[in-house]
Design a protein around this motif. Structure first.
Motif, short mmCIF file in Angstrom:
data_model
loop_
_atom_site.label_atom_id
_atom_site.label_comp_id
_atom_site.label_asym_id
_atom_site.label_seq_id
_atom_site.Cartn_x
_atom_site.Cartn_y
_atom_site.Cartn_z
N ALA A 16 7.83 -15.33 -3.02
CA ALA A 16 6.79 -14.35 -3.35
C ALA A 16 7.06 -13.01 -2.66
O ALA A 16 6.91 -11.95 -3.27
N GLN A 17 7.45 -13.05 -1.40
CA GLN A 17 7.71 -11.80 -0.68
C GLN A 17 8.98 -11.12 -1.19
O GLN A 17 9.06 -9.89 -1.20
N ARG A 18 9.95 -11.89 -1.65
CA ARG A 18 11.15 -11.29 -2.25
C ARG A 18 10.78 -10.50 -3.50
O ARG A 18 11.27 -9.38 -3.71
N ASP A 121 4.43 -0.72 3.09
CA ASP A 121 4.30 -1.94 2.30
C ASP A 121 5.60 -2.74 2.32
O ASP A 121 5.60 -3.97 2.42
N LEU A 122 6.73 -2.03 2.25
CA LEU A 122 8.04 -2.69 2.29
C LEU A 122 8.27 -3.37 3.63
O LEU A 122 8.74 -4.51 3.70
N ILE A 123 7.92 -2.69 4.71
CA ILE A 123 8.08 -3.27 6.05
C ILE A 123 7.19 -4.49 6.21
O ILE A 123 7.62 -5.53 6.75
N GLU A 124 5.96 -4.41 5.69
CA GLU A 124 5.05 -5.55 5.77
C GLU A 124 5.60 -6.75 4.99
O GLU A 124 5.56 -7.89 5.46
N ALA A 125 6.14 -6.50 3.81
CA ALA A 125 6.72 -7.58 3.01
C ALA A 125 7.93 -8.18 3.71
O ALA A 125 8.12 -9.41 3.70
N TYR A 129 8.34 -12.01 4.96
CA TYR A 129 9.52 -12.80 4.58
C TYR A 129 10.16 -13.41 5.83
O TYR A 129 10.48 -14.60 5.86
N GLU A 130 10.33 -12.59 6.86
CA GLU A 130 10.93 -13.06 8.11
C GLU A 130 10.08 -14.16 8.75
O GLU A 130 10.62 -15.11 9.33
N ALA A 131 8.74 -14.05 8.66
CA ALA A 131 7.86 -15.08 9.21
C ALA A 131 8.05 -16.40 8.47
O ALA A 131 8.06 -17.47 9.09
#
Length: 152
Positions: A16-18, A121-125, A129-131
């Motif tokens: 989903a984050q991708r 928004d990109l940094i949050e996504a 993803y990293e989490a």
């Protein structure tokens, strides 16, 4: 809880984050696009997520009554992309009479996209993803340690 449920949940979050990263990247890349195949300026897109049953293809909204029933056991859930929606914000009009996409008054319609907001928004996504990757790896480490204990 099944052996692979943690992996499935983390994987659904990564997928989903991708998708979200790809959509935000497209928004940034098209922040100055004044003409698309559909006509008019590019419209910002947003990803809408939904909660999904991991072991079932039906979404949560179809099973709302079953989930509210106290006799049913709560199943593990993942996240999926429900839809990708276009933003209805009006375009930003700039006076550029020499631009090929200028209207009769000389104004050009630019997408209503703020690159700073899109970068946040990109940094949050990316962090989300990293989490999910960290969750996946933690689950893998727990399973590895369990197998080591069982071997001994």
């Amino acid at each position: 809880m099944g052996l692979f449920d943690g992996y499935n949940i983390a994987s659904s979050g990564m997928g989903a984050q991708r998708t979200r990263i790809n959509i935000v990247s497209a928004n940034i890349a098209n922040a100055k696009t004044t003409h698309t195949e559909a006509g008019g300026p590019y419209k910002k897109q947003n990803v809408v997520f939904e909660e999904l049953l991991v072991n079932n293809t039906k979404n949560l909204n179809n099973n709302l009554q079953e989930t509210n029933n106290k006799n049913t056991s709560a199943e593990l859930r993942g996240v999926g992309v429900k839809s990708i929606v276009e933003n209805d914000a009006d375009p930003i009009m700039k006076y550029e009479p020499s631009h090929p996409d200028a209207n009769e008054e000389g104004y050009v319609a630019y997408p209503n996209i703020n690159p700073v907001v899109e970068m946040v928004d990109l940094i949050e996504a990316m962090r989300s993803y990293e989490a999910n990757v960290a969750t996946f790896n933690t689950h893998k480490n727990i399973d590895s340690k369990t197998l080591e204990i069982l071997k001994a």
